[in-house]
Motif scaffolding. Structure first.
Motif, PDB file in Angstrom:
ATOM      1  N   GLY A  13       1.217  -1.311  -0.063  1.00 37.34           N
ATOM      2  CA  GLY A  13      -0.068   0.018   0.070  1.00 37.34           C
ATOM      3  C   GLY A  13       1.164   1.947   0.166  1.00 37.34           C
ATOM      4  O   GLY A  13       0.529   2.367  -0.857  1.00 37.34           O
ATOM      5  N   GLY A  14       2.044   1.016   0.779  1.00 36.23           N
ATOM      6  CA  GLY A  14       3.240   2.829   0.213  1.00 36.23           C
ATOM      7  C   GLY A  14       3.416   2.384  -1.239  1.00 36.23           C
ATOM      8  O   GLY A  14       3.347   4.231  -1.218  1.00 36.23           O
ATOM      9  N   LYS A  15       3.653   1.835  -0.856  1.00 40.44           N
ATOM     10  CA  LYS A  15       4.409   1.747  -2.815  1.00 40.44           C
ATOM     11  C   LYS A  15       3.322   1.846  -3.675  1.00 40.44           C
ATOM     12  O   LYS A  15       4.118   3.280  -4.596  1.00 40.44           O
ATOM     13  N   LEU A  16       1.960   1.687  -3.029  1.00 46.78           N
ATOM     14  CA  LEU A  16       0.831   1.984  -4.113  1.00 46.78           C
ATOM     15  C   LEU A  16       0.591   3.784  -3.997  1.00 46.78           C
ATOM     16  O   LEU A  16       0.734   4.881  -4.639  1.00 46.78           O
ATOM     17  N   GLN A  17       0.381   4.339  -2.891  1.00 48.48           N
ATOM     18  CA  GLN A  17       0.486   5.320  -2.447  1.00 48.48           C
ATOM     19  C   GLN A  17       1.239   6.558  -2.671  1.00 48.48           C
ATOM     20  O   GLN A  17       0.802   7.391  -2.666  1.00 48.48           O
ATOM     21  N   ASP A  18       2.437   6.216  -2.879  1.00 51.82           N
ATOM     22  CA  ASP A  18       3.982   6.812  -3.382  1.00 51.82           C
ATOM     23  C   ASP A  18       3.379   7.032  -4.815  1.00 51.82           C
ATOM     24  O   ASP A  18       3.753   8.742  -5.041  1.00 51.82           O
ATOM     25  N   LYS A  19       3.067   6.200  -5.610  1.00 51.83           N
ATOM     26  CA  LYS A  19       2.399   6.950  -7.022  1.00 51.83           C
ATOM     27  C   LYS A  19       0.727   7.062  -7.048  1.00 51.83           C
ATOM     28  O   LYS A  19       1.276   8.018  -8.281  1.00 51.83           O
ATOM     29  N   TYR A  20       0.558   6.680  -6.600  1.00 54.02           N
ATOM     30  CA  TYR A  20      -1.483   6.901  -7.107  1.00 54.02           C
ATOM     31  C   TYR A  20      -1.987   7.842  -5.718  1.00 54.02           C
ATOM     32  O   TYR A  20      -3.755   8.602  -6.257  1.00 54.02           O
ATOM     33  N   GLY A  21      -1.358   7.925  -4.740  1.00 56.87           N
ATOM     34  CA  GLY A  21      -1.987   8.670  -4.252  1.00 56.87           C
ATOM     35  C   GLY A  21      -2.274   8.063  -2.406  1.00 56.87           C
ATOM     36  O   GLY A  21      -2.705   7.323  -3.443  1.00 56.87           O
ATOM     37  N   THR A  61      -5.656  -3.624   5.948  1.00 52.02           N
ATOM     38  CA  THR A  61      -5.229  -2.987   7.306  1.00 52.02           C
ATOM     39  C   THR A  61      -4.313  -2.527   6.652  1.00 52.02           C
ATOM     40  O   THR A  61      -4.295  -0.812   7.299  1.00 52.02           O
ATOM     41  N   GLY A  62      -3.755  -3.172   5.814  1.00 51.95           N
ATOM     42  CA  GLY A  62      -2.589  -1.952   5.848  1.00 51.95           C
ATOM     43  C   GLY A  62      -2.310  -1.185   5.042  1.00 51.95           C
ATOM     44  O   GLY A  62      -1.385   0.305   4.589  1.00 51.95           O
ATOM     45  N   PHE A  63      -2.965  -0.786   3.548  1.00 52.97           N
ATOM     46  CA  PHE A  63      -3.499  -0.311   3.103  1.00 52.97           C
ATOM     47  C   PHE A  63      -3.984   1.040   3.660  1.00 52.97           C
ATOM     48  O   PHE A  63      -3.956   2.333   3.468  1.00 52.97           O
ATOM     49  N   ALA A  64      -4.480   1.232   5.113  1.00 51.98           N
ATOM     50  CA  ALA A  64      -5.732   1.692   5.683  1.00 51.98           C
ATOM     51  C   ALA A  64      -4.734   2.522   6.622  1.00 51.98           C
ATOM     52  O   ALA A  64      -5.393   3.421   6.779  1.00 51.98           O
ATOM     53  N   TYR A  65      -3.663   1.608   6.590  1.00 50.67           N
ATOM     54  CA  TYR A  65      -3.221   2.764   7.547  1.00 50.67           C
ATOM     55  C   TYR A  65      -2.267   3.026   7.656  1.00 50.67           C
ATOM     56  O   TYR A  65      -1.606   4.186   7.818  1.00 50.67           O
ATOM     57  N   VAL A  66      -0.863   2.503   6.672  1.00 54.24           N
ATOM     58  CA  VAL A  66      -0.157   3.227   5.572  1.00 54.24           C
ATOM     59  C   VAL A  66      -0.698   4.567   5.373  1.00 54.24           C
ATOM     60  O   VAL A  66       0.145   5.793   5.870  1.00 54.24           O
ATOM     61  N   THR A  67      -1.374   4.839   4.566  1.00 60.80           N
ATOM     62  CA  THR A  67      -1.623   5.960   4.182  1.00 60.80           C
ATOM     63  C   THR A  67      -2.141   6.784   4.830  1.00 60.80           C
ATOM     64  O   THR A  67      -1.219   8.296   5.299  1.00 60.80           O
ATOM     65  N   PRO A  68      -3.024   7.369   6.139  1.00 59.44           N
ATOM     66  CA  PRO A  68      -3.153   8.683   6.864  1.00 59.44           C
ATOM     67  C   PRO A  68      -1.508   8.751   7.090  1.00 59.44           C
ATOM     68  O   PRO A  68      -1.649  10.229   7.831  1.00 59.44           O
ATOM     69  N   VAL A  69      -1.025   7.642   8.087  1.00 61.33           N
ATOM     70  CA  VAL A  69       0.308   8.414   8.971  1.00 61.33           C
ATOM     71  C   VAL A  69       1.327   8.636   7.634  1.00 61.33           C
ATOM     72  O   VAL A  69       2.035  10.115   7.764  1.00 61.33           O
ATOM     73  N   ALA A  70       1.188   8.703   6.429  1.00 68.23           N
ATOM     74  CA  ALA A  70       1.583   9.266   5.412  1.00 68.23           C
ATOM     75  C   ALA A  70       1.622  10.417   5.099  1.00 68.23           C
ATOM     76  O   ALA A  70       2.224  11.651   4.850  1.00 68.23           O
ATOM     77  N   THR A  71       0.199  10.682   4.920  1.00 65.76           N
ATOM     78  CA  THR A  71      -0.318  11.934   4.797  1.00 65.76           C
ATOM     79  C   THR A  71      -0.028  12.858   5.342  1.00 65.76           C
ATOM     80  O   THR A  71       0.211  13.845   5.451  1.00 65.76           O
TER      81      THR A  71
END
Length: 353
Positions: A13-21, A61-71
């Motif tokens: 998820g971290g890799k995807l959010q770096d690419k797609y937001g 959970t991995g997808f939904a956890y990493v994104t708000p922290v990274a943001t």
């Protein structure tokens, strides 16, 4: 299975959010989690629930956890510790608040219906929250640096560069050692206390004390790390874990001692969790934060698999937890030393850059 897949999901998820937001990745995450929860209500075998709850729920959970922290780390570069603490406090507080509520729901409706109802409620609430997440403008961090309200990160490293850096491997070992002890201790603290003559209900309450101090300490410790430095706090947390392990061997049947030790343990364990994202940003930057955070967080998954297992294996071999706590003391002291070494190396590299 859930812990392992959740860690893999964070990396993916971290890799995807770096690419797609973050918005689309977080949305996918909460859908997977909610659907996995809902489908678990149809479970008629262990394998089925390993797939629905363990795999679907874990990835979500991995997808939904990493994104708000990274943001939030990107939105508040001058308060990375504080905002990380607030977000990961939510992760810990959710378990503390929902656990008794879920037990009550299961008592009334049964476990199958509880999965259905909770899956639906989680979907409605989290999908609304996920749609509100967005990244800051590209020049956002520079605005803070121009006002001298924050220091720039040590480097801006791509994941391939992170994997070539000694900073990453030292940091990975520090978190692995601390979380190995933390998750191992939490997995066996109730059994250990009961073996020493503590009443069953009083022993079970120890986990609640850990949860309270683990959760509420995250915000304060995150803010504190903004002032004195992440690695100083991490070194202190390692030593506290070592100290707690030592005095666990001396606690005997004194429940008051267990309460104090578990409060300190919760603070130290919470420190490790809140410092994950902020330290990742400090050392490796925020451009590839999602992926780099997932790489460092893999130490949690490995520790989650090995810590409780090794503690249990030591007990099975010796019919006693003494050697488990001696092992805990040794590796958390090593972790504290590594945190000091990491700080010195990072400081030296900062001067050269």
């Amino acid at each position: 299975v859930f812990l392992l897949i959740y860690t893999v999901g964070m990396l993916w998820g971290g890799k995807l959010q770096d690419k797609y937001g973050p918005k689309i990745v977080c949305t996918i995450g909460v859908v997977l989690f909610s659907v996995g929860y809902f489908l678990s209500g149809f479970a008629n075998s262990l394998f089925y629930i390993l797939i629905t709850y363990g795999v679907l729920g874990g990835i979500g959970t991995g997808f939904a956890y990493v994104t708000p922290v990274a943001t939030v780390v990107k939105w508040y570069p001058h308060k990375k510790g504080l905002v990380s603490g607030i977000v990961v406090f939510g992760f810990g507080a959710g378990a503390f608040i929902l656990s008794p509520l879920v037990r009550w729901i299961i008592t009334i409706y049964g476990w199958k219906e509880s999965f259905f109802y909770l899956g639906g409620v989680f979907f409605v609430i989290t999908i609304l929250a996920a749609r509100m997440i967005k990244s800051p403008p590209l020049d956002w961090a520079q605005k803070f640096q121009a006002k001298q309200t924050t220091r720039p990160p040590l480097f801006e490293l791509a994941p391939s560069q992170v994997l070539k850096s000694e900073l990453f491997y030292i940091a990975w070992l520090i978190w692995f050692f601390n979380l190995f002890v933390g998750l191992g201790t939490m997995g066996h603290i109730v059994s250990y206390a009961m073996l020493n003559g503590i009443d069953k209900m009083a022993a079970a309450f120890l986990l609640s004390i850990i949860a309270i101090f683990n959760g509420f300490g995250r915000v304060a410790i995150g803010a504190f790390s903004d002032k004195i430095g992440r690695l100083r706090v991490l070194a202190a947390a390692s030593i506290v874990l070592a100290t707690v392990s030592f005095f666990m061997l001396k606690a005997g049947s004194n429940i008051s001692v267990y309460y104090v030790l578990c409060a300190l343990f919760g603070l130290a364990f919470g420190s490790c969790m809140v410092l994950y994202p902020a330290t990742t940003a400090d050392l490796f930057g925020t451009k590839h934060f999602g992926t780099n955070y997932g790489l460092l967080f893999s130490s949690y998954g490995v520790a989650g698999l090995l810590g409780p297992y090794v503690f249990g294996k030591i007990y099975d071999l010796n019919n006693d937890y003494t050697n488990a706590f001696y092992l805990a003391i040794c590796i958390t002291v090593i972790s504290g030393v590594l945190a000091v070494i990491l700080r010195l190396i990072a400081k030296n590299k900062s001067k050269k850059s």
